[in-house]
Design a protein around this motif. Structure first.
Motif, mmCIF file in Angstrom:
data_model
loop_
_atom_site.group_PDB
_atom_site.id
_atom_site.type_symbol
_atom_site.label_atom_id
_atom_site.label_comp_id
_atom_site.label_asym_id
_atom_site.label_seq_id
_atom_site.Cartn_x
_atom_site.Cartn_y
_atom_site.Cartn_z
ATOM 1 N N VAL A 349 -10.903 4.929 -6.610
ATOM 2 C CA VAL A 349 -11.489 3.723 -6.025
ATOM 3 C C VAL A 349 -10.484 2.575 -6.045
ATOM 4 N N ALA A 350 -9.810 2.380 -7.193
ATOM 5 C CA ALA A 350 -8.863 1.270 -7.310
ATOM 6 C C ALA A 350 -7.657 1.456 -6.396
ATOM 7 N N VAL A 351 -7.114 2.675 -6.338
ATOM 8 C CA VAL A 351 -5.934 2.932 -5.507
ATOM 9 C C VAL A 351 -6.245 2.689 -4.036
ATOM 10 N N THR A 352 -7.431 3.092 -3.595
ATOM 11 C CA THR A 352 -7.789 2.912 -2.192
ATOM 12 C C THR A 352 -8.121 1.455 -1.887
ATOM 13 N N ALA A 353 -8.815 0.788 -2.796
ATOM 14 C CA ALA A 353 -9.219 -0.601 -2.551
ATOM 15 C C ALA A 353 -8.026 -1.537 -2.441
ATOM 16 N N GLU A 354 -6.956 -1.268 -3.186
ATOM 17 C CA GLU A 354 -5.817 -2.181 -3.152
ATOM 18 C C GLU A 354 -4.948 -2.009 -1.897
ATOM 19 N N ARG A 355 -5.333 -1.113 -0.997
ATOM 20 C CA ARG A 355 -4.592 -0.900 0.254
ATOM 21 C C ARG A 355 -5.190 -1.685 1.424
ATOM 22 N N ARG A 356 -5.991 -2.681 1.113
ATOM 23 C CA ARG A 356 -6.670 -3.462 2.151
ATOM 24 C C ARG A 356 -5.682 -4.022 3.177
ATOM 25 N N ARG A 357 -4.587 -4.618 2.701
ATOM 26 C CA ARG A 357 -3.614 -5.229 3.617
ATOM 27 C C ARG A 357 -2.901 -4.158 4.453
ATOM 28 N N GLU A 358 -2.603 -3.020 3.825
ATOM 29 C CA GLU A 358 -1.964 -1.919 4.557
ATOM 30 C C GLU A 358 -2.850 -1.431 5.700
ATOM 31 N N PHE A 359 -4.140 -1.261 5.422
ATOM 32 C CA PHE A 359 -5.056 -0.820 6.472
ATOM 33 C C PHE A 359 -5.161 -1.859 7.584
ATOM 34 N N ALA A 360 -5.174 -3.135 7.199
ATOM 35 C CA ALA A 360 -5.262 -4.191 8.211
ATOM 36 C C ALA A 360 -4.038 -4.187 9.122
ATOM 37 N N LEU A 361 -2.864 -3.982 8.558
ATOM 38 C CA LEU A 361 -1.648 -3.927 9.377
ATOM 39 C C LEU A 361 -1.682 -2.742 10.338
ATOM 40 N N LEU A 362 -2.182 -1.600 9.881
ATOM 41 C CA LEU A 362 -2.302 -0.438 10.771
ATOM 42 C C LEU A 362 -3.271 -0.713 11.913
ATOM 43 N N ARG A 363 -4.346 -1.416 11.614
ATOM 44 C CA ARG A 363 -5.292 -1.761 12.675
ATOM 45 C C ARG A 363 -4.679 -2.747 13.662
ATOM 46 N N LEU A 364 -3.840 -3.656 13.184
ATOM 47 C CA LEU A 364 -3.202 -4.622 14.076
ATOM 48 C C LEU A 364 -2.213 -3.972 15.043
ATOM 49 N N VAL A 365 -1.641 -2.825 14.650
ATOM 50 C CA VAL A 365 -0.704 -2.142 15.549
ATOM 51 C C VAL A 365 -1.393 -1.065 16.378
ATOM 52 N N GLY A 366 -2.734 -1.022 16.350
ATOM 53 C CA GLY A 366 -3.452 -0.164 17.265
ATOM 54 C C GLY A 366 -4.287 0.945 16.669
ATOM 55 N N ALA A 367 -4.250 1.151 15.353
ATOM 56 C CA ALA A 367 -5.047 2.215 14.744
ATOM 57 C C ALA A 367 -6.525 1.849 14.748
ATOM 58 N N THR A 368 -7.375 2.806 15.059
ATOM 59 C CA THR A 368 -8.812 2.573 15.035
ATOM 60 C C THR A 368 -9.379 2.942 13.666
ATOM 61 N N ARG A 369 -10.611 2.518 13.429
ATOM 62 C CA ARG A 369 -11.261 2.862 12.164
ATOM 63 C C ARG A 369 -11.393 4.378 12.022
ATOM 64 N N ARG A 370 -11.710 5.058 13.106
ATOM 65 C CA ARG A 370 -11.848 6.512 13.052
ATOM 66 C C ARG A 370 -10.523 7.170 12.672
ATOM 67 N N GLN A 371 -9.420 6.684 13.231
ATOM 68 C CA GLN A 371 -8.108 7.241 12.900
ATOM 69 C C GLN A 371 -7.756 6.984 11.432
ATOM 70 N N LEU A 372 -8.103 5.802 10.930
ATOM 71 C CA LEU A 372 -7.840 5.509 9.522
ATOM 72 C C LEU A 372 -8.652 6.422 8.610
ATOM 73 N N LEU A 373 -9.900 6.676 8.968
ATOM 74 C CA LEU A 373 -10.720 7.568 8.151
ATOM 75 C C LEU A 373 -10.198 8.998 8.201
ATOM 76 N N ARG A 374 -9.709 9.428 9.367
ATOM 77 C CA ARG A 374 -9.100 10.766 9.444
ATOM 78 C C ARG A 374 -7.847 10.826 8.575
ATOM 79 N N MET A 375 -7.045 9.755 8.585
ATOM 80 C CA MET A 375 -5.861 9.714 7.739
ATOM 81 C C MET A 375 -6.256 9.770 6.264
ATOM 82 N N LEU A 376 -7.300 9.008 5.882
ATOM 83 C CA LEU A 376 -7.750 9.009 4.495
ATOM 84 C C LEU A 376 -8.313 10.369 4.094
#
Length: 455
Positions: A349-376
């Protein structure tokens, strides 16, 4: 520092929930076995002289308590480290306004003290209740004198709180060391980068732990069949030391395993599979933080399950053990599994929660929520596989040593169903934890999250 520590605890209590659970479990466990020891110490001499099955109450309390403290230290170090990492930007800002490393360490100690005191009373009550249940179970199996009763005194709970404070302060000193020394500018950018390589001292310590674990397993393997309990304890301690070696050398081992296991995933999932594999190999320390608790859970649970099955097999062949020995190992397994499960859940939980900024940057360059969940999902599968393999390797070495002492063969009796449940349990704790936390973390506007850094 005291007011700052209280302010952080009031504003972000969720950041300390994993630490609070680990400290609660340690207080409850030490209260449990401290109460059993107190019952033996305060009992009349006639009661203490009563013949019972098994090793005796003081031995049970001492061995179980010692193992619980050792495993708890590992869990509390992990939980303290994540509680501090959630505050990394705040600590860095304190450093920029002239806070010294000593003051940062003092802040961490105050937070740990307050958290420990908050869980002391419920932990003591839970431990006392567990002691009554455990003593009843011992009475039913003839492993404690029928007239033995727990004394009505808060002393075991107070001693347990003191032990927990000592363990917590030691864990805090280990966890805060790097954070208090890091330069403020580096701490402010630590959300998106992984600083430093695995140090020489850490590698040497890992090699030392590897040698020490091997020596303990050799000791276990050379015990005669009539000393099977000693062989079991040596094998269990050996597995703990080997898991420490895994934690110390983890970035190297985890990166190598992730690279090997990631190859087929890159072929099956060319887009998200490649990104998941690159994330795991590029952030080896983060990967190690996630896989070591999984390895702890699998390694300890599999070691205890296979040793129990091997002991039962030896008992059928040579009467080398008894039903009480098997029951004690099962109780020990339940205790260790609780600590390992808490560590696994808290870490993923802690390792994933602290990646908030990383996920936001991926979304800014075009990644969708579905793609992020597939990556996770791909990352969670790889993380689980790496942790299971590391834990299985430790369990294989420990149980081979125990089997040598019990049966004369390095091949133990492996309960396939139990081991399957252990792997399934590790996956159940890891994969949903990562996906659920990731789903919560990627909510909100990415522009705000990208600029917020660590929360």
């Amino acid at each position: 520092m005291f007011l700052l520590a209280l302010g952080r605890l009031r504003r972000r209590p969720a950041a300390f929930s994993g630490l609070a659970v680990a400290l609660f479990l340690l207080i409850a466990t030490t209260t449990l076995f401290g109460s059993l020891a107190a019952a033996e110490i305060t009992a009349p001499e006639a009661v203490r002289d009563t013949k019972v099955a098994g090793p005796g109450l003081m031995v049970i309390a001492g061995v179980f308590g010692e193992i619980a403290v050792l495993v708890a230290f590992f869990v509390v170090v992990n939980a303290t480290g994540f509680a501090l990492r959630r505050q990394l930007r705040e600590l860095a800002l304190l450093r920029t306004i002239a806070a010294t490393p000593r003051q940062v360490r003092r802040l961490a100690r105050v937070q740990l003290l307050v958290t420990t005191l908050a869980v002391a009373a419920p932990g003591g009550l839970a431990g006392t209740a567990a002691a009554h249940s455990f003593l009843t179970a011992l009475h039913e199996r003839g492993m404690a004198a029928p007239d033995l009763r727990l004394p009505t005194t808060p002393l075991p709970a107070l001693i347990a709180t003191a032990i927990t404070l000592a363990v917590g302060l030691a864990a805090s000193a280990v966890a805060v060391r790097r954070i208090s020394r890091i330069a403020p500018a580096a701490a402010l950018t630590a959300t998106t980068t992984e600083h430093g390589r695995t140090g020489v001292l850490r590698l040497l310590a890992g090699l030392g732990a590897l040698v020490g674990g091997g020596m303990l397993l050799r000791l276990a393997a050379t015990r005669p069949a009539e000393e099977l309990d000693k062989a079991g304890q040596a094998a269990l301690f050996g597995s703990l030391v080997l898991l420490v070696a895994v934690a110390l050398t983890g970035p190297l081992a985890a990166r190598a395993l992730a690279a090997a296991l990631g190859a087929p995933m890159r072929l099956l999932m060319p887009g998200t599979g490649w990104l998941a594999d690159a994330n795991l190999r590029g952030y080896a320390r983060r990967l190690t933080s996630a896989v070591v608790p999984v390895a702890l859970l699998v390694g300890l649970s599999a070691t205890m399950s296979i040793m129990t099955s091997t002991a039962e097999h030896a008992a059928r062949a040579t009467s080398a053990t008894s039903a009480t020995d098997v029951w004690l190992r099962q109780a020990e397994l339940a205790l260790l599994t609780c600590f390992a499960a808490v560590s696994t859940i808290n870490t993923v939980v802690a390792v994933t929660a602290e990646r908030r900024r990383e996920f936001a940057l991926l979304r800014l360059v075009g990644a969708t929520r579905r793609q992020l969940l597939r990556m996770l999902t791909a990352e969670a599968a790889l993380t689980t596989a790496v942790g299971v393999l590391l834990g299985a390797a430790v369990a294989a070495a420990a149980t081979a040593a125990f089997s040598t002492a019990a049966t004369g063969s390095v091949l133990p009796s492996v309960p396939a169903a139990a081991c399957g449940w252990i792997v399934l349990g590790a996956a159940t704790l890891t994969v949903p934890g990562i996906l659920t936390t990731g789903l919560v973390t990627i909510q909100g506007a990415p522009t705000e999250q990208a600029g917020a850094g660590r929360d």
